[in-house]
Scaffold this motif. Structure first.
Motif, PDB file in Angstrom:
ATOM      1  N   TRP B 343       0.940  -1.110  -0.019  1.00  0.00           N
ATOM      2  CA  TRP B 343       0.114  -0.211  -0.012  1.00  0.00           C
ATOM      3  C   TRP B 343       1.027   1.259   0.028  1.00  0.00           C
ATOM      4  O   TRP B 343       0.602   2.332  -0.605  1.00  0.00           O
ATOM      5  N   TYR B 347       1.139   4.196  -2.897  1.00  0.00           N
ATOM      6  CA  TYR B 347       0.866   5.559  -2.704  1.00  0.00           C
ATOM      7  C   TYR B 347       2.006   6.334  -3.192  1.00  0.00           C
ATOM      8  O   TYR B 347       1.826   7.358  -3.656  1.00  0.00           O
ATOM      9  N   SER B 350       1.949   6.895  -6.878  1.00  0.00           N
ATOM     10  CA  SER B 350       0.706   7.356  -7.390  1.00  0.00           C
ATOM     11  C   SER B 350       1.010   8.813  -8.103  1.00  0.00           C
ATOM     12  O   SER B 350       1.971   9.415  -7.506  1.00  0.00           O
TER      13      SER B 350
END
Lengths: 163, 350
Positions: B343, B347, B350
């Motif tokens: 995760w 992130y 991104s």
């Protein structure tokens, strides 16, 4: 005697776990030269690297940068092929800096027919300013060899010191 | 005239403005020295009233020794991990300048904190306020413009330890530990006088600071905190495991190139520093290629180089590696434990 662990220690454990999640993820390490205890007044970092120019048959790959190193791998297929990378260095601290060392190292499995050309970065880097270094990887146009390996992995390390 | 708590807030807000102007290179970096020396002169008449350097309590020895021990361990770690040159100049003029730039504002902030806490010892919101204000003053906000992956490391090595330090120092002020606070500030800045620093990465540097603050805190707590020592011991184990002291290290898997052996989001545990006789065709190895750690199976090897291939890849990897590139040998994996890292990776990219 407390029945539950102290909240301060719990906060520290959570912070360490947060860092550990990132540490298990990142391959490369930032070396901040021991200034972590100083309040961020000294910070000269590599903030960006990009391939700005390359010949049609060359492949610049995906250059990456950490705070003090820049890594890039250029694939050159024929003599005269080249890739030019631009590295941005910024002084985010409050103290003026001067260039201390600038080293380029490449893996020994790249061929000598591939040359590395670079311009020196600025000697002085005042607080808040940025400078750019351009490095060109060139397949020697005069080479007569036909090397099997035409990819050169290069690491650039730049270190500034207080002016 | 009594010095009011709000006067301290005004002083700190003025200093915050000064630091912001310095960040944008609008004013000289020497202005904080002049500001704090002037403030010291103004506050001098309140020293005897608000600054009580008590008879040194018994637990001061413990806290001081812990701080000294961590400083010694910090520099000794350089003999194992290597040293890097200090970016600071060390002639007398530069040394005095750096002491003025770093140490004097730090002392001024602690004096201001102490006086404010004196008026608000039993007011948690006020204690939180002073902690937040001083933390904001000491933060370097120019980092917010960096790429996320670099920003994450800066957060871990500077911002998180800074927040923890300020929580600790507010607690010390609440306990009237002014003398101990000043000693700790001086020791934090003692690295200015050394020409070389241990070459620690961001994780080691950040967790080292956190553990130092944790041990200092436990040394001065007035009551038995036996529940906290096991937790702190667990934290130390996690740190030591992550940095590879036990010869085994974890790494999160980001791709399915070795599926079905292990998959994206698993955590692989590998044993560090193998010798060449431990390697054979089929061994799963962990190696570094440029800026990436890869875990693949040995496809072929000879005395000069090694070829690798992912179980789920159709082709052999298009590069050769040597023993110098190898970090370790796969031992086992833990399913799904790497999801927080996945995760975080998604992130940051991104």
């Amino acid at each position: 005697m407390l029945k539950t662990p102290n909240i301060f220690i719990v906060i520290i454990l959570i912070a360490v776990l947060f860092m550990a999640v990132g540490y298990s993820l990142f391959a490369s390490d930032i070396e901040l030269t021991g200034n972590a205890e100083i309040t961020g007044n000294w910070n000269v970092l590599i903030t960006d690297i990009e391939a700005t120019d390359y010949s049609p048959n060359a492949n610049p790959g995906t250059p990456t940068a950490t705070a003090t190193t820049a890594n890039f791998a250029a694939t050159l297929n024929a003599p005269s092929d080249y890739v030019t990378y631009r590295i941005t260095i910024k002084n985010l601290g409050t103290i003026d800096a001067v260039l201390h060392t600038f080293n380029l190292t490449s893996d020994e499995y790249g061929t000598d027919a591939i040359k590395i050309l670079n311009t020196e970065s600025a000697q002085e880097l005042k607080a808040g300013e940025s400078t750019k270094v351009e490095i060109t990887v060139l397949y020697d146009p005069f080479t007569t060899s036909n090397p099997i390996i035409t990819t050169k992995n290069i690491t650039g390390t730049i270190q500034y010191a207080q002016e | 005239m009594n010095l009011k708590a709000k006067d301290i807030i005004y002083i700190l807000l003025v200093y915050l403005l000064i630091t912001l102007l310095i960040s944008f290179q609008k004013i000289s970096i020497y202005l904080p020295i002049i500001f704090w020396l002037s403030t010291f002169i103004y506050l001098k008449k309140y020293f005897t009233k608000y600054i009580t350097i008590k008879k040194i309590p018994y637990h001061f020895d413990k806290a001081f020794i812990i701080s000294l021990a961590f400083t010694i361990i910090y520099f000794l770690s350089g003999f194992k991990l290597g040293f890097a040159p200090s970016p600071f100049k060390h002639n007398l003029f530069s040394l005095l300048k750096n002491i003025g730039i770093f140490l004097i504002p730090s002392l001024g902030l602690e004096i201001a904190r102490y006086i404010f806490v004196y008026y608000n010892k039993n007011k948690p919101l006020a204690l939180g306020l002073i902690t937040v204000i001083i933390t904001i003053i000491e933060l370097n906000f120019s980092f917010i413009f960096l790429a996320k992956n670099i920003l994450f490391k800066i957060i871990c090595v500077q911002m998180i330890p800074l927040i923890i330090k300020n929580i600790l120092f507010t607690y010390l002020a609440k306990r009237d530990e002014f003398f101990l606070t000043i000693i700790l500030v001086i020791m934090d800045n003692i690295t200015l006088i050394f020409g070389y620093f241990p070459n620690l990465d961001w994780f080691k540097e950040g967790t080292f600071l956190l553990l130092k603050y944790a041990f200092i805190y436990l040394a001065i707590r007035p009551i038995n905190v036996t529940k906290s020592y096991p937790l702190l011991f667990l934290t130390c184990l996690i740190v030591l495991f992550m940095i590879g002291i036990f010869n085994y290290k974890p790494i999160a898997i980001l791709s399915n190139s070795m599926s079905p052996c292990f998959k994206r989001s698993d955590i692989v545990i590998y044993k560090k520093l193998p010798s060449q006789d431990q390697l054979e065709k089929g061994t799963i190895i962990v190696f570094k290629k440029q800026d990436t750690i890869i875990i693949h199976r040995i496809y072929a090897l000879n005395n000069d180089y090694i070829l690798t291939k992912g179980d789920n890849n159709n082709q052999v990897d298009n590069f050769k590696i040597t023993m110098d590139d190898i970090l370790g040998i796969y031992q086992f994996h833990i399913k799904y434990l790497g999801y927080p890292s996945i995760w975080l990776y998604e992130y940051l990219n991104s």
